[in-house]
Design a protein around this motif. Sequence first.
Motif, PDB file in Angstrom:
ATOM      1  N   UNK A 122     -38.500   7.163  38.918  1.00  0.00           N
ATOM      2  CA  UNK A 122     -38.312   6.398  40.168  1.00  0.00           C
ATOM      3  C   UNK A 122     -38.822   4.963  40.089  1.00  0.00           C
ATOM      4  N   UNK A 123     -40.032   4.767  39.565  1.00  0.00           N
ATOM      5  CA  UNK A 123     -40.547   3.407  39.419  1.00  0.00           C
ATOM      6  C   UNK A 123     -39.784   2.611  38.387  1.00  0.00           C
ATOM      7  N   UNK A 124     -39.339   3.288  37.323  1.00  0.00           N
ATOM      8  CA  UNK A 124     -38.574   2.622  36.276  1.00  0.00           C
ATOM      9  C   UNK A 124     -37.233   2.121  36.808  1.00  0.00           C
ATOM     10  N   UNK A 125     -36.545   2.963  37.583  1.00  0.00           N
ATOM     11  CA  UNK A 125     -35.256   2.557  38.161  1.00  0.00           C
ATOM     12  C   UNK A 125     -35.442   1.388  39.127  1.00  0.00           C
ATOM     13  N   UNK A 126     -36.530   1.416  39.903  1.00  0.00           N
ATOM     14  CA  UNK A 126     -36.810   0.282  40.791  1.00  0.00           C
ATOM     15  C   UNK A 126     -37.024  -0.997  39.984  1.00  0.00           C
ATOM     16  N   UNK A 127     -37.697  -0.872  38.832  1.00  0.00           N
ATOM     17  CA  UNK A 127     -37.876  -2.033  37.965  1.00  0.00           C
ATOM     18  C   UNK A 127     -36.571  -2.513  37.361  1.00  0.00           C
ATOM     19  N   UNK A 128     -35.678  -1.582  37.013  1.00  0.00           N
ATOM     20  CA  UNK A 128     -34.364  -1.972  36.491  1.00  0.00           C
ATOM     21  C   UNK A 128     -33.556  -2.718  37.554  1.00  0.00           C
ATOM     22  N   UNK A 129     -33.606  -2.218  38.772  1.00  0.00           N
ATOM     23  CA  UNK A 129     -32.876  -2.865  39.863  1.00  0.00           C
ATOM     24  C   UNK A 129     -33.382  -4.281  40.086  1.00  0.00           C
ATOM     25  N   UNK A 130     -34.697  -4.436  40.073  1.00  0.00           N
ATOM     26  CA  UNK A 130     -35.263  -5.774  40.236  1.00  0.00           C
ATOM     27  C   UNK A 130     -34.983  -6.635  39.014  1.00  0.00           C
ATOM     28  N   UNK A 131     -34.971  -6.001  37.835  1.00  0.00           N
ATOM     29  CA  UNK A 131     -34.677  -6.746  36.615  1.00  0.00           C
ATOM     30  C   UNK A 131     -33.275  -7.319  36.619  1.00  0.00           C
ATOM     31  N   UNK A 132     -32.293  -6.552  37.134  1.00  0.00           N
ATOM     32  CA  UNK A 132     -30.939  -7.097  37.240  1.00  0.00           C
ATOM     33  C   UNK A 132     -30.905  -8.271  38.212  1.00  0.00           C
ATOM     34  N   UNK A 133     -31.607  -8.151  39.339  1.00  0.00           N
ATOM     35  CA  UNK A 133     -31.633  -9.255  40.302  1.00  0.00           C
ATOM     36  C   UNK A 133     -32.204 -10.515  39.657  1.00  0.00           C
ATOM     37  N   UNK A 134     -33.275 -10.358  38.878  1.00  0.00           N
ATOM     38  CA  UNK A 134     -33.860 -11.517  38.205  1.00  0.00           C
ATOM     39  C   UNK A 134     -32.924 -12.047  37.128  1.00  0.00           C
ATOM     40  N   UNK A 135     -32.218 -11.153  36.424  1.00  0.00           N
ATOM     41  CA  UNK A 135     -31.271 -11.608  35.403  1.00  0.00           C
ATOM     42  C   UNK A 135     -30.184 -12.474  36.021  1.00  0.00           C
ATOM     43  N   UNK A 136     -29.624 -12.002  37.127  1.00  0.00           N
ATOM     44  CA  UNK A 136     -28.525 -12.720  37.772  1.00  0.00           C
ATOM     45  C   UNK A 136     -29.003 -14.055  38.328  1.00  0.00           C
ATOM     46  N   UNK A 137     -30.160 -14.059  38.984  1.00  0.00           N
ATOM     47  CA  UNK A 137     -30.690 -15.307  39.543  1.00  0.00           C
ATOM     48  C   UNK A 137     -31.037 -16.290  38.432  1.00  0.00           C
ATOM     49  N   UNK A 138     -31.631 -15.789  37.345  1.00  0.00           N
ATOM     50  CA  UNK A 138     -32.002 -16.678  36.235  1.00  0.00           C
ATOM     51  C   UNK A 138     -30.760 -17.300  35.613  1.00  0.00           C
TER      52      UNK A 138
END
Length: 301
Positions: free
Chosen positions: A216-232
Amino acid sequence: MAGTDTVSGKTRPEARSDLAGLEAGLDALETAAPRARSPWRETLLRKTLPPLVAAALVLAVWKLLVLAGVTDTYKLPDPSAVWASLRRLWLEGTLLGIVWTSVSRGLLGFFAALAIGTPLGLLVARVPLVRAAIGPVLSGLQSLPSVAWVPAAVIWLGITDAAMYAVILLGAVPSIANGLVAGIDQVPPLYLRAGRTMGATGVRGARFVLLPAALPGYVAGLKQGWAFSWRSLMAAELIASSPDLGLGLGQFLENARTDSDMPGVLLGILLILFVGIAVDLAVFSPLERRVLRTRGLAAAR
């Protein structure tokens, strides 16, 4: 005379009967058949209709502001002008190419961040010395705006795809690693002891015990990681634009700004927003719901 339960005031046979009934009820809940899928009409009303209504309201307010003349039309164009810009790109055959240029970069950068952030998160979570040395750095990098890395990446790597990917990695890796660390920190120690008892140590323990338990925490990190990837990526394409890199959404937005093409600017913003929402709805939200549902943390939908 039968004994009496001092807590409930019932005789022991009655208390045992109540306990047996409770256990039977819990067993029935665990073995109950999964709920049938919702009819397509119900799904349409609950999931599809609300965002469409919200989008229609936004368009209506936008149109009313234009009709009211709250500002000059070159600052706030009519929605039809944005639609005309979208239609022109489609007829020219460039729309899908612009979107795919950015999406392919974003996905490739995200998968690279996934390959780096996952083992890094495991190291930080399980090795105290590594956590003491790198943990604060990861937290600091996560709070640092990704756009701050663009000038340095351009100086180091030039205006190239490598600079784009470097900015994506610096933005997404800390989020993925910190999400995994947070998930592992919440794993009950009993799971780890049980895994060691069964021989799951080292890499096997990480694969079969830590990662599944921290999902659960890992998936939340992946979701946030995609958001940061797209914004970056959007920040990098806006600042480090070059014809040699191909026309992505960020460069399309910057070109529209240079040409004072406000319909193009708004179209670029809407396309960036649409891609971010589409990836989240198509990939990460279903994955998150499935993980939570299999752990009994969310109702089946």
